[in-house]
Design a protein around this motif. Sequence first.
Motif, PDB file in Angstrom:
ATOM      1  N   ASN A 166     -56.183 -17.348  57.136  1.00  0.00           N
ATOM      2  CA  ASN A 166     -57.596 -17.264  57.845  1.00  0.00           C
ATOM      3  C   ASN A 166     -58.386 -16.142  57.247  1.00  0.00           C
ATOM      4  OD1 ASN A 166     -56.492 -19.674  59.315  1.00  0.00           O
ATOM      5  ND2 ASN A 166     -55.637 -18.111  60.701  1.00  0.00           N
ATOM      6  N   HIS A 167     -58.193 -15.530  56.136  1.00  0.00           N
ATOM      7  CA  HIS A 167     -58.806 -14.348  55.837  1.00  0.00           C
ATOM      8  C   HIS A 167     -60.302 -14.559  55.475  1.00  0.00           C
ATOM      9  CE1 HIS A 167     -55.039 -12.517  55.608  1.00  0.00           C
ATOM     10  NE2 HIS A 167     -54.403 -13.270  54.763  1.00  0.00           N
ATOM     11  N   LEU A 168     -60.786 -15.829  54.903  1.00  0.00           N
ATOM     12  CA  LEU A 168     -62.288 -16.209  54.691  1.00  0.00           C
ATOM     13  C   LEU A 168     -62.888 -16.044  56.175  1.00  0.00           C
ATOM     14  CD1 LEU A 168     -64.089 -16.667  52.348  1.00  0.00           C
ATOM     15  CD2 LEU A 168     -63.668 -19.116  52.744  1.00  0.00           C
ATOM     16  N   LEU A 169     -62.049 -16.846  56.995  1.00  0.00           N
ATOM     17  CA  LEU A 169     -62.812 -16.689  58.318  1.00  0.00           C
ATOM     18  C   LEU A 169     -63.141 -15.400  58.828  1.00  0.00           C
ATOM     19  CD1 LEU A 169     -63.766 -18.088  60.972  1.00  0.00           C
ATOM     20  CD2 LEU A 169     -61.585 -18.159  61.903  1.00  0.00           C
ATOM     21  N   TYR A 170     -61.859 -14.490  58.903  1.00  0.00           N
ATOM     22  CA  TYR A 170     -61.924 -13.064  59.279  1.00  0.00           C
ATOM     23  C   TYR A 170     -63.033 -12.631  58.490  1.00  0.00           C
ATOM     24  CZ  TYR A 170     -57.622 -14.213  61.482  1.00  0.00           C
ATOM     25  OH  TYR A 170     -56.398 -14.649  61.973  1.00  0.00           O
ATOM     26  N   ALA A 171     -63.342 -12.813  56.895  1.00  0.00           N
ATOM     27  CA  ALA A 171     -64.183 -11.919  56.430  1.00  0.00           C
ATOM     28  C   ALA A 171     -65.498 -12.385  56.544  1.00  0.00           C
ATOM     29  CB  ALA A 171     -64.201 -12.390  54.760  1.00  0.00           C
ATOM     30  N   PHE A 172     -66.078 -13.613  57.101  1.00  0.00           N
ATOM     31  CA  PHE A 172     -67.300 -14.052  57.496  1.00  0.00           C
ATOM     32  C   PHE A 172     -67.373 -13.483  58.945  1.00  0.00           C
ATOM     33  CE2 PHE A 172     -66.984 -18.348  54.858  1.00  0.00           C
ATOM     34  CZ  PHE A 172     -67.766 -17.663  53.809  1.00  0.00           C
ATOM     35  N   THR A 173     -66.581 -13.186  59.877  1.00  0.00           N
ATOM     36  CA  THR A 173     -66.583 -12.771  60.905  1.00  0.00           C
ATOM     37  C   THR A 173     -67.031 -11.153  60.970  1.00  0.00           C
ATOM     38  OG1 THR A 173     -64.905 -13.970  62.185  1.00  0.00           O
ATOM     39  CG2 THR A 173     -65.558 -11.946  63.152  1.00  0.00           C
ATOM     40  N   TRP A 174     -66.336 -10.309  59.834  1.00  0.00           N
ATOM     41  CA  TRP A 174     -66.952  -8.918  60.022  1.00  0.00           C
ATOM     42  C   TRP A 174     -68.265  -8.828  59.250  1.00  0.00           C
ATOM     43  CZ3 TRP A 174     -64.182  -6.579  62.878  1.00  0.00           C
ATOM     44  CH2 TRP A 174     -62.666  -6.745  62.722  1.00  0.00           C
ATOM     45  N   PHE A 175     -68.402  -9.765  58.175  1.00  0.00           N
ATOM     46  CA  PHE A 175     -69.729  -9.774  57.889  1.00  0.00           C
ATOM     47  C   PHE A 175     -70.975 -10.082  58.558  1.00  0.00           C
ATOM     48  CE2 PHE A 175     -67.725 -10.513  53.519  1.00  0.00           C
ATOM     49  CZ  PHE A 175     -67.668  -9.293  52.797  1.00  0.00           C
TER      50      PHE A 175
END
Length: 229
Positions: free
Chosen positions: A205-214
């Motif tokens: 789920n790292h891409l989802l987490y990355a979009f959340t932080w960005f």
Amino acid sequence: MTASPPPRRHRAAVTIVAAVAVLLLIALGVWQLERRQWKLALIAQTERQLALPPVAAPGPDRWPTIGKGDAYRPVIAAGRYRRDADTYVQAVTDLGGGFWVVTPLATDAGFTLLVNRGFVPQELRGRVATPAGPQRVVGLLRLAEPRGAFLRHNDPAADRWYSRDVAAIAARRGLGVTAPYFVDASQPTQGWPRGGLTVVRFPNNHLLYAFTWFGLAALIAFMTWRARR
């Protein structure tokens, strides 16, 4: 009467705090993208491992170098199971809750290997027979699980197990020279224990987490800009 704007020093402090928060969130997003690349490489490596033909279970000369790169490698071992030395490790599978049956195999190569023979339901704990005579085990090399399960720690003295901690199980059973890994038997079986239930799944789920932080970084930057205006 109109309220006076906040002092310049106050506005500068808010801007600095917001800038630090934005930079931190961007760093977290970049870290998640790096984690995603690592996870994709791990998945690809595991898929390659699973496609390989079985090799002999690594002996003592290879034990110091056993690591994550060896996980899920198909292996084969021959020997005899040690009777009355089963360890029941709590498990949840597609068949429901129950136990893994972990049995020591005295290999023909001269060392002991813990074999996860498969799953049994709760009511069969301590009631499955250990096969006698020479055995040939084909399965997947798995790394030891010394940390127990989430909020549940193994209790060797009470023979209560929540993870397959090879060193602790070997010490509890007095097994002597034991491989630092265990093997999940991969042959599907109809009776109990039920083998071939290893689940090879890596959450990604790292891409989802990355979009959340960005997204949070962009939101804070926008709100700070609006506040300053």
